[in-house]
Design a protein around this motif. Sequence first.
Motif, mmCIF file in Angstrom:
data_model
loop_
_atom_site.group_PDB
_atom_site.id
_atom_site.type_symbol
_atom_site.label_atom_id
_atom_site.label_comp_id
_atom_site.label_asym_id
_atom_site.label_seq_id
_atom_site.Cartn_x
_atom_site.Cartn_y
_atom_site.Cartn_z
ATOM 1 N N THR A 45 -4.733 62.227 16.582
ATOM 2 C CA THR A 45 -6.163 62.531 16.506
ATOM 3 C C THR A 45 -6.819 62.408 17.873
ATOM 4 N N LEU A 46 -6.447 61.360 18.606
ATOM 5 C CA LEU A 46 -7.006 61.150 19.944
ATOM 6 C C LEU A 46 -6.631 62.302 20.871
ATOM 7 N N HIS A 47 -5.364 62.731 20.810
ATOM 8 C CA HIS A 47 -4.936 63.843 21.660
ATOM 9 C C HIS A 47 -5.729 65.114 21.353
ATOM 10 N N ARG A 48 -5.975 65.369 20.078
ATOM 11 C CA ARG A 48 -6.714 66.583 19.711
ATOM 12 C C ARG A 48 -8.156 66.535 20.206
ATOM 13 N N ALA A 49 -8.720 65.319 20.285
ATOM 14 C CA ALA A 49 -10.118 65.178 20.699
ATOM 15 C C ALA A 49 -10.293 65.169 22.216
ATOM 16 N N MET A 50 -9.180 65.021 22.948
ATOM 17 C CA MET A 50 -9.264 64.936 24.403
ATOM 18 C C MET A 50 -9.417 66.319 25.040
ATOM 19 N N PRO A 51 -10.137 66.396 26.142
ATOM 20 C CA PRO A 51 -10.076 67.606 26.963
ATOM 21 C C PRO A 51 -8.662 67.768 27.512
#
Length: 325
Positions: A106-112
Amino acid sequence: MADTSARTLKLLSIFGTGAALTAAELAARLGVSPRTVRRDIDTLRDLGYDIEAVRGAGGGYRLGPATRLPPVVFDEDQAVAAAVALQTVPAVLSGVRENASRALATLHRAMPARSRLHAEAFTVSAARNYWEFPAPPIDAEIVRAIGTAIGRRHLVRAEYTGDGEPVTLTLEPHDLVVWAARWYLVAYAREAAGWRAMRVDRITPRAPTHTPFERRDVPCGDPVAFVMTTHDRGDVAAEWPCRGSAVLALPASVVARFAPGGSTVEYRTHGSCRLTLGAWSWPGLAGLLLTFDADITDIEPAELRGALRSLRTRIGEGLRAGPGG
């Protein structure tokens, strides 16, 4: 423009901590001038964020109480820290591997894209640190139960397995400390009327008591310092090819602070203690003892005594052969 946007995002994440900081303090964190900080604050205000100016001594800028931040506001450094933490947490907590993996995805998907690239550079592979033998991962439910009691300041009734038979204790739990890859609970034990540093993997909490207690001042003024200097914190000697012990002319609290992971410290007198530790070889074990720079006696076993004699001979020959020897 990209640098300005990244800096503004980082400024917003700093304000998200709730602290009031001066323009000079913010400038030091961002690596820019106070004038640039003020322009970035104006930019955030133009975007609708309530940035308050706090006047008087110790004043500065802070996020207004009515301001709601977006669900995820991570600057690049925070994103990397969170990604590394999510990858390594299964090594110290059991039962969270799947949840940590989902949170990381989830964090990776939310990162630029740029932040994601930096975070992926810190991908952690399963590796073993052979200088440490940490305990197996702690059951996350036990940590949750103890952590909840700490947050609510409720007494904990628990079974604790020390060196002998399990005992039932009534504890005032104050802090959880992770040190040298091991979990410890800092608690006041009512039965003994004293403070304890206890290995969490030896604690089995009973049902919640819902009984409140008044928080006390932790010894040393800091739970981490208390754990690090407590010799009877429940550690056990790790399995090594070579293991020995000696009495050191140092207080147990000093030796406990600097003893390698997987060693034990036994109190003898106010100024001495027995250290039991291990290594891959007898000379290596002898070298670890010498790092304490203290008188050593009652050395066991014979192989360790032999290694110390050998080191003494080699060092003496080296000194005689060297310049000025």
